[in-house]
Each structure stands twice: as structure tokens, then as C-alpha cells.
Write a protein that holds these residues in place. Structure first.
Motif, PDB file in Angstrom:
ATOM      1  N   LEU A   2      16.527  28.137 -33.785  1.00 13.60           N
ATOM      2  CA  LEU A   2      15.841  27.142 -34.612  1.00 13.60           C
ATOM      3  C   LEU A   2      16.846  26.327 -35.417  1.00 13.60           C
ATOM      4  N   ASP A   3      17.921  26.973 -35.873  1.00 10.32           N
ATOM      5  CA  ASP A   3      18.962  26.254 -36.605  1.00 10.32           C
ATOM      6  C   ASP A   3      19.704  25.261 -35.715  1.00 10.32           C
ATOM      7  N   LEU A   4      19.729  25.547 -34.395  1.00  2.00           N
ATOM      8  CA  LEU A   4      20.404  24.645 -33.446  1.00  2.00           C
ATOM      9  C   LEU A   4      19.508  23.485 -33.011  1.00  2.00           C
ATOM     10  N   GLY A   5      18.300  23.413 -33.536  1.00  2.00           N
ATOM     11  CA  GLY A   5      17.407  22.304 -33.214  1.00  2.00           C
ATOM     12  C   GLY A   5      16.356  22.614 -32.175  1.00  2.00           C
ATOM     13  N   PHE A   6      16.256  23.854 -31.725  1.00  2.33           N
ATOM     14  CA  PHE A   6      15.219  24.239 -30.765  1.00  2.33           C
ATOM     15  C   PHE A   6      13.901  24.476 -31.502  1.00  2.33           C
ATOM     16  N   HIS A   7      12.811  24.320 -30.780  1.00  5.03           N
ATOM     17  CA  HIS A   7      11.511  24.713 -31.332  1.00  5.03           C
ATOM     18  C   HIS A   7      10.882  25.749 -30.412  1.00  5.03           C
ATOM     19  N   GLN A   8      10.161  26.673 -31.003  1.00  3.89           N
ATOM     20  CA  GLN A   8       9.564  27.770 -30.256  1.00  3.89           C
ATOM     21  C   GLN A   8       8.277  27.320 -29.591  1.00  3.89           C
ATOM     22  N   CYS A   9       8.188  27.574 -28.303  1.00  3.80           N
ATOM     23  CA  CYS A   9       7.002  27.164 -27.541  1.00  3.80           C
ATOM     24  C   CYS A   9       5.786  27.944 -28.025  1.00  3.80           C
ATOM     25  N   LYS A  10       4.711  27.253 -28.311  1.00  2.00           N
ATOM     26  CA  LYS A  10       3.501  27.910 -28.812  1.00  2.00           C
ATOM     27  C   LYS A  10       2.769  28.672 -27.717  1.00  2.00           C
ATOM     28  N   ALA A  11       2.938  28.247 -26.468  1.00  2.00           N
ATOM     29  CA  ALA A  11       2.264  28.929 -25.371  1.00  2.00           C
ATOM     30  C   ALA A  11       2.991  30.199 -24.955  1.00  2.00           C
ATOM     31  N   ASP A  12       4.309  30.259 -25.194  1.00  2.52           N
ATOM     32  CA  ASP A  12       5.115  31.430 -24.832  1.00  2.52           C
ATOM     33  C   ASP A  12       6.226  31.558 -25.866  1.00  2.52           C
ATOM     34  N   TYR A  13       6.134  32.576 -26.709  1.00  5.31           N
ATOM     35  CA  TYR A  13       7.068  32.707 -27.828  1.00  5.31           C
ATOM     36  C   TYR A  13       8.475  33.081 -27.392  1.00  5.31           C
ATOM     37  N   SER A  14       8.680  33.465 -26.139  1.00  6.88           N
ATOM     38  CA  SER A  14      10.028  33.765 -25.655  1.00  6.88           C
ATOM     39  C   SER A  14      10.711  32.532 -25.069  1.00  6.88           C
ATOM     40  N   LEU A  15      10.055  31.378 -25.105  1.00  7.31           N
ATOM     41  CA  LEU A  15      10.604  30.133 -24.576  1.00  7.31           C
ATOM     42  C   LEU A  15      10.929  29.187 -25.726  1.00  7.31           C
ATOM     43  N   PHE A  16      12.156  28.634 -25.703  1.00  8.55           N
ATOM     44  CA  PHE A  16      12.619  27.706 -26.742  1.00  8.55           C
ATOM     45  C   PHE A  16      13.055  26.398 -26.072  1.00  8.55           C
ATOM     46  N   ILE A  17      12.663  25.272 -26.678  1.00  7.32           N
ATOM     47  CA  ILE A  17      12.901  23.957 -26.085  1.00  7.32           C
ATOM     48  C   ILE A  17      13.558  23.049 -27.116  1.00  7.32           C
ATOM     49  N   ARG A  18      14.535  22.273 -26.653  1.00  5.66           N
ATOM     50  CA  ARG A  18      15.139  21.248 -27.507  1.00  5.66           C
ATOM     51  C   ARG A  18      15.164  19.931 -26.731  1.00  5.66           C
ATOM     52  N   LYS A  19      14.627  18.880 -27.345  1.00  2.00           N
ATOM     53  CA  LYS A  19      14.558  17.567 -26.708  1.00  2.00           C
ATOM     54  C   LYS A  19      15.390  16.577 -27.509  1.00  2.00           C
ATOM     55  N   GLN A  20      16.216  15.814 -26.801  1.00  4.38           N
ATOM     56  CA  GLN A  20      17.017  14.752 -27.410  1.00  4.38           C
ATOM     57  C   GLN A  20      16.866  13.505 -26.535  1.00  4.38           C
ATOM     58  N   GLY A  21      15.894  12.698 -26.893  1.00  4.37           N
ATOM     59  CA  GLY A  21      15.614  11.535 -26.057  1.00  4.37           C
ATOM     60  C   GLY A  21      15.055  11.976 -24.718  1.00  4.37           C
ATOM     61  N   SER A  22      15.738  11.566 -23.636  1.00  2.00           N
ATOM     62  CA  SER A  22      15.314  11.966 -22.298  1.00  2.00           C
ATOM     63  C   SER A  22      15.924  13.294 -21.871  1.00  2.00           C
ATOM     64  N   ASN A  23      16.815  13.859 -22.687  1.00  3.48           N
ATOM     65  CA  ASN A  23      17.467  15.133 -22.354  1.00  3.48           C
ATOM     66  C   ASN A  23      16.643  16.296 -22.892  1.00  3.48           C
ATOM     67  N   ILE A  24      16.622  17.357 -22.110  1.00  2.00           N
ATOM     68  CA  ILE A  24      15.856  18.540 -22.498  1.00  2.00           C
ATOM     69  C   ILE A  24      16.640  19.785 -22.100  1.00  2.00           C
ATOM     70  N   VAL A  25      16.629  20.774 -22.968  1.00  2.00           N
ATOM     71  CA  VAL A  25      17.233  22.081 -22.708  1.00  2.00           C
ATOM     72  C   VAL A  25      16.186  23.135 -23.027  1.00  2.00           C
ATOM     73  N   ALA A  26      15.996  24.073 -22.107  1.00  2.00           N
ATOM     74  CA  ALA A  26      15.024  25.152 -22.307  1.00  2.00           C
ATOM     75  C   ALA A  26      15.737  26.486 -22.165  1.00  2.00           C
ATOM     76  N   ILE A  27      15.397  27.410 -23.039  1.00  2.00           N
ATOM     77  CA  ILE A  27      15.990  28.746 -23.036  1.00  2.00           C
ATOM     78  C   ILE A  27      14.864  29.772 -22.993  1.00  2.00           C
ATOM     79  N   LEU A  28      14.955  30.654 -22.029  1.00  2.74           N
ATOM     80  CA  LEU A  28      13.983  31.742 -21.895  1.00  2.74           C
ATOM     81  C   LEU A  28      14.709  33.055 -22.138  1.00  2.74           C
ATOM     82  N   ILE A  29      14.212  33.875 -23.054  1.00  2.00           N
ATOM     83  CA  ILE A  29      14.898  35.119 -23.397  1.00  2.00           C
ATOM     84  C   ILE A  29      14.034  36.323 -23.035  1.00  2.00           C
ATOM     85  N   TYR A  30      14.712  37.381 -22.610  1.00  2.00           N
ATOM     86  CA  TYR A  30      14.083  38.682 -22.398  1.00  2.00           C
ATOM     87  C   TYR A  30      15.042  39.716 -22.982  1.00  2.00           C
ATOM     88  N   VAL A  31      14.776  40.172 -24.199  1.00  2.00           N
ATOM     89  CA  VAL A  31      15.655  41.050 -24.971  1.00  2.00           C
ATOM     90  C   VAL A  31      16.996  40.334 -25.162  1.00  2.00           C
TER      91      VAL A  31
END
Length: 386
Positions: free
Chosen positions: A41-70
Motif C-alpha cells: 500500500l505504501d508503494l501505491g498499490f491498492h487491495q482488490c476488493k474481490a480478492d484480498y490476496s491481489l494487489f493492483i497499481r495503475k499509472q496511466g495505461s500501465n498496470i502491475v498486479a501482484i498475487l500473493i500466497y503466504v
């Protein structure tokens, strides 16, 4: 937690101060999750409301998604520079190990082909066969005899319960890339408390089928097609000793299976239409969640999601705004599905029973029909001869 020997003297009241709780404590997993979440969250990601283990960061047309399992993480994005910057930031905070391109994740192999990505569990399947001593068994062309109805078989000899539960548990995880064994595993899991020889014979039949289809996996096509389609089916009074029906559904995104389920319904249905309608309501819930998730990933959902059902009565109830007296015992499901039809989130459609892919999740099929439906499901075998 005890003070190590040599650091304490008799009568002292000193205690230890815990600096880090990664392993060995009840709260370790939660502390790790909170630490990793706050860092993202400090790096600018927001937690996906549909899946709390998925984090998304959008910068214009660029997108980065991170999925964590432990402590295992998958990172994807459409800009390599931004992805590398994110890796550097995480490495600064946690000293991560970069394994490069995705090849294995939680025992699932990811193979890249000219058609797209193929997810399979060949090595995991081989390990199961090796543990059971069935590497040289005779292969089978289908996992379960058609029209077979397993019962409690109280008169049959008992088998080792621990061995049976271990096999069924491993098959449960194998369903992550093998939807073709979902129905058989669902049936077999009902007898883990008191397994009999007839139940173990069916498990061995499933393993023989896996021996014949070791390289089979799910194809995620590279074609830019984000069309979401749902299939639902029900096996009316399918359980021989509880007479409950079984719900089965499948969701396809761009022709690739992304969600499927087989589950016994919680109550006995008084008609096949009621059983099918309960299945339709469960599938609608999954479609709504999937549309929500795709919306957060900026994947467009144009128009209502087609939901294919082969029961005419269930389709008439879903599309008819008049509430019938004889459907009051499924009143909640009726209102729920109709509301989604009126808001144009789903569109119930009829399909011929022979082309109903969800049959895979409600009944055992012979080899010809099984192969036909798997071809429509987007399942391929990487190691099959060309």
C-alpha cells in the motif's frame, strides 16, 4: 518462549522481547500478511476488493498486479521497466528471490506455447502414481464408470482410512488443472470417514485415467478475447443415500476455464426444475464475483454474461416476471436470478443436453462424450503425439 540457558539466573525476572515473528508462532502468518500488505500500500498499490490476496497499481495505461500466497508471489504487468522497479523496491524491503519468468507455482507448471499458456500438474501426478506403486498400471480412457452410483457399502471390507484420505486429498489439489476428475473426486470425498474396498477401487480407476493423460492441462489462449460465458447443470436426486441433487457449473473466459465447481446441494429438491434453478443461482453468484474481479483488472464486460442451461422449466422461471405458486419454496433463488436478468448482468440461454459442458461436473461420462466436452473446454495434452 523460554530464555536460553546461561542467560538467566535463579530469582531473576527478565523476559525476552520478540523482534520478529515469521515462523513458529500462531500470529506469525497474520503479522506477515499485515507487514506485506502495508508495504504494498505504501508503494501505491491498492487491495482488490474481490480478492484480498491481489494487489493492483495503475499509472496511466500501465498496470502491475501482484498475487500473493503466504510468501510466494506472482507479479505481472504490461511495462517491464515498472515491473523491475517494483521488484527492486520489494527487494529493498524484504530481500526477495527473483526466480525469473513464471515456470512453477505451488506445484503447477506453466508452459509457454505458440497458442498461449498451458497450466498442468504432470510432475505432481507422477508423484501420486509413484507413491501408490501404479506407474506400470493399465491406463483407462475415463475416470469413472458411467452411471455408477457409489453407496456406503457397509457390507464391503474396510480399507486403510489414512491411505484413502491421503489419496483423496491429493486428488482434491489436482483439480486445480484437471476439471475432468472433479465429479469423481467429489463423489469419493463423501466416504473419507469410512472407506470401503469398492471406494478404493474407484480411486485406483481415477489414477489409471491420470496415467493415460499425464500431460493434460488448461490452455489460456493468447488471443485477445475477454468474453465471459457460464454453464450450469444439476443432477436431480443424484446422491443415493441422501437424495440431494448435485450442482455443477463452469465459467469460461476467452474459451479457457477459469472457475468450476461440483457440490451437493444443501436441501432435497422436489423437482428437476428446482434442482436446476438452485444450480443457476449458484452460478449467478460466481458470475457476479468474476465480473467484479475483471472490472478491477480493467477487463471490459460488454453486455450480459450468457448463462447456458439445458432445463426449459428453469429458463422459463428465470425469464418470466410472474411468480408462480409452485415455486415459492425456491423464492429466494428466483428473485435473486431474476433481479440479475433484469439488470442485464446475466442472460439465461438454452443449450442442447449433448453440448452441455457442465455435464462433466454432475455425472460420470464415457470416453467419447468426455473427449468431446474436454475439447470444448479448452483442455489440451502437451505430451500427446501429434
Amino acid at each position: 518462549m523460554k530464555i536460553p540457558q546461561g542467560f538467566s539466573k535463579e530469582g531473576e525476572t527478565r523476559v525476552c522481547r520478540l523482534r520478529k515473528s515469521l515462523y513458529g508462532l500462531k500470529q506469525a502468518s497474520r503479522n506477515w500478511y499485515q507487514k506485506f500488505t502495508s508495504s504494498l500500500l505504501d508503494l501505491g498499490f491498492h487491495q482488490c476488493k474481490a480478492d484480498y490476496s491481489l494487489f493492483i497499481r495503475k499509472q496511466g495505461s500501465n498496470i502491475v498486479a501482484i498475487l500473493i500466497y503466504v510468501d510466494d508471489v506472482i507479479m505481472v504487468g504490461n511495462n517491464n521497466e515498472i515491473v523491475q522497479e517494483t521488484k527492486n523496491e520489494l527487494n529493498r524491503l524484504f530481500s526477495i528471490k527473483d526466480l525469473g519468468g513464471l515456470k512453477y507455482f505451488l506445484g503447477i507448471k506453466v508452459a509457454r506455447t505458440s497458442k498461449g499458456l498451458v497450466l498442468s500438474q504432470r510432475k505432481y501426478t507422477l508423484d501420486i502414481l509413484e507413491d501408490c506403486g501404479l506407474q506400470g498400471c493399465r491406463p483407462s480412457s475415463f475416470p469413472m464408470e458411467p452411471s455408477l452410483k457409489l453407496d456406503k457399502e457397509a457390507t464391503r471390507p474396510k480399507v486403510d482410512g489414512g491411505r484413502y484420505r491421503r489419496l483423496v486429498g491429493r486428488l482434491l489439489y489436482l483439480q486445480a488443472t484437471r476439471p475432468d476428475i472433479t465429479y469423481a473426486v467429489n463423489v469419493l470425498s463423501q466416504f473419507v470417514s469410512d472407506p470401503r474396498q469398492s471406494h478404493l477401487d474407484v480411486v485406483h480407476r481415477v489414477l489409471r485415467y491420470l496415467k493415460a493423460t499425464l500431460g493434460q492441462g488448461i490452455l489460456l489462449s493468447r488471443e485477445n478475447n475477454y468474453k465471459l460465458v457460464g454453464y450450469c447443470d444439476a443432477d436431480w436426486l443424484g446422491c443415493p443415500f441422501s437424495r440431494r441433487s448435485r450442482t455443477g457449473y463452469l465459467l469460461l473466459l476467452g474459451g479457457a476455464p477459469i472457475s468450476w465447481k461440483t457440490k451437493k446441494q444443501s436441501v432435497v429438491s422436489r423437482s428437476s426444475a428446482e434442482a436446476e434453478y438452485r444450480s443457476m443461482a449458484s452460478t449467478t453468484s460466481e458470475i457476479l464475483w468474476m465480473r467484479w474481479l475483471l472490472q478491477e483488472l480493467d477487463v471490459p464486460s460488454d453486455g450480459p454474461t450468457p448463462l447456458f442451461c439445458d432445463n426449459q422449466a428453469a429458463l422459463h422461471i428465470a425469464n418470466n416476471p410472474v411468480f408462480h405458486e409452485r415455486t415459492k419454496h425456491v423464492e429466494m433463488d428466483c428473485y435473486f436470478v431474476r433481479e440479475r436478468v433484469e439488470t442485464k448482468e446475466i442472460q439465461p440461454l438454452n443449450i442442447n443436453s449433448s453440448m452441455q459442458i457442465a455435464d462433466l461436473f454432475t455425472k460420470s461420462l464415457g470416453a467419447p462424450q468426455l473427449i468431446l466436452l474436454l475439447g470444448k473446454l479448452g483442455v489440451i495434452d502437451l505430451h500427446a503425439p501429434t
